[in-house]
Design an enzyme around this catalytic site. Sequence first.
Site, mmCIF file in Angstrom:
data_model
loop_
_atom_site.group_PDB
_atom_site.id
_atom_site.type_symbol
_atom_site.label_atom_id
_atom_site.label_comp_id
_atom_site.label_asym_id
_atom_site.label_seq_id
_atom_site.Cartn_x
_atom_site.Cartn_y
_atom_site.Cartn_z
ATOM 1 N N ASP A 190 -7.670 18.438 -6.990
ATOM 2 C CA ASP A 190 -8.934 19.036 -7.420
ATOM 3 C C ASP A 190 -9.939 18.801 -6.290
ATOM 4 O O ASP A 190 -10.374 17.667 -6.063
ATOM 5 C CB ASP A 190 -9.386 18.354 -8.717
ATOM 6 C CG ASP A 190 -10.647 18.966 -9.290
ATOM 7 O OD1 ASP A 190 -11.430 19.548 -8.508
ATOM 8 O OD2 ASP A 190 -10.854 18.839 -10.507
ATOM 9 N N HIS A 191 -10.309 19.876 -5.614
ATOM 10 C CA HIS A 191 -11.126 19.737 -4.402
ATOM 11 C C HIS A 191 -12.555 19.276 -4.704
ATOM 12 O O HIS A 191 -13.276 18.830 -3.819
ATOM 13 C CB HIS A 191 -11.134 21.069 -3.625
ATOM 14 C CG HIS A 191 -11.313 20.906 -2.154
ATOM 15 N ND1 HIS A 191 -11.955 19.820 -1.590
ATOM 16 C CD2 HIS A 191 -10.938 21.693 -1.113
ATOM 17 C CE1 HIS A 191 -11.970 19.950 -0.273
ATOM 18 N NE2 HIS A 191 -11.353 21.071 0.047
ATOM 19 N N ARG A 192 -12.970 19.348 -5.996
ATOM 20 C CA ARG A 192 -14.291 18.803 -6.340
ATOM 21 C C ARG A 192 -14.282 17.285 -6.214
ATOM 22 O O ARG A 192 -15.320 16.659 -6.005
ATOM 23 C CB ARG A 192 -14.653 19.177 -7.785
ATOM 24 C CG ARG A 192 -14.846 20.651 -8.022
ATOM 25 C CD ARG A 192 -14.976 20.947 -9.495
ATOM 26 N NE ARG A 192 -13.760 20.556 -10.231
ATOM 27 C CZ ARG A 192 -13.632 20.622 -11.549
ATOM 28 N NH1 ARG A 192 -14.616 21.051 -12.290
ATOM 29 N NH2 ARG A 192 -12.491 20.258 -12.134
#
Length: 218
Positions: A190-192
């Site tokens: 999850d790049h967040r």
Amino acid sequence: ISGANLQRNWVRIPHITLFDEADITNLEVLRKNKKAQTEKIGIKLSLLPFLIKIIAGALKKYPLINSSLSHEGENLIFKEYVHIGVAVDTPQGLYVPVVHNADQKGIIDIAQELNELTVKARTAKIKADEIKGGTFTISSLGSLGTTAFSPIINMPEVGILGVSKARIKPQWDGKEFKPCLMLPLSLSLDHRVVDGAEGVRFLNFVTQALQNLAELLF
Ligand code: CAO
């Protein structure tokens, strides 16, 4: 249920997927030796229990990848436990039973638990608490094929490791090419929560552990 969850996870999580290969030549020799012993006590020792153990250690070292985002997406929740979900293909569809506290278990115990969970999932006897609480997932298509794939993260987890089919490939050791058994790994994050750089550090740790540390785990 899987369809709705996959749709939500695919739409709501900005995925980044990193690809690498681990040299498991030595690990495979070790696994085959141990497999002959564990078969005598009724336990099938595949590559997965080794991976689960190594991933559990890696998640302790890289706790961000063992975290989750709060519902509103404003806070990060760090877990003090490591529960590894394993995707299992069944006639009823995809199930993800969970090996709880995998970091505290030995490889043989993990193998036995995985064998039992897989049978329960495939015979529709799995209980609700055996598919709950995962902090990271492994999805292995390695016994079937593929060179790589992009696994979809299982919310609220922030990472999932895809495992494809290991194949013999030539590797240059500085003097000559050697035939090595190379295992393709695909890590979706999850790049967040996790940047690519931290993901590569995690994946490097995992590939190095698979290459070098197998002997220390027994
Ligand atoms: N590379 C090459 N061969 C592999 C391998 C790999 N990565 N992983 C397993 N194998 C081979 C091994 O040779 C093994 O046989 P031996 O132990 O006798 O040598 C054989 O495959 C059998 O593996 P298995 O599938 O019975 O056991 P497993 O522990 O590897 O996997 C399970 C168990 C439950 C994860 C798997 O059967 C399964 O259901 N996978 C599907 C996962 C899935 O559908 N994910 C979703 C993807 S997106 O929809």
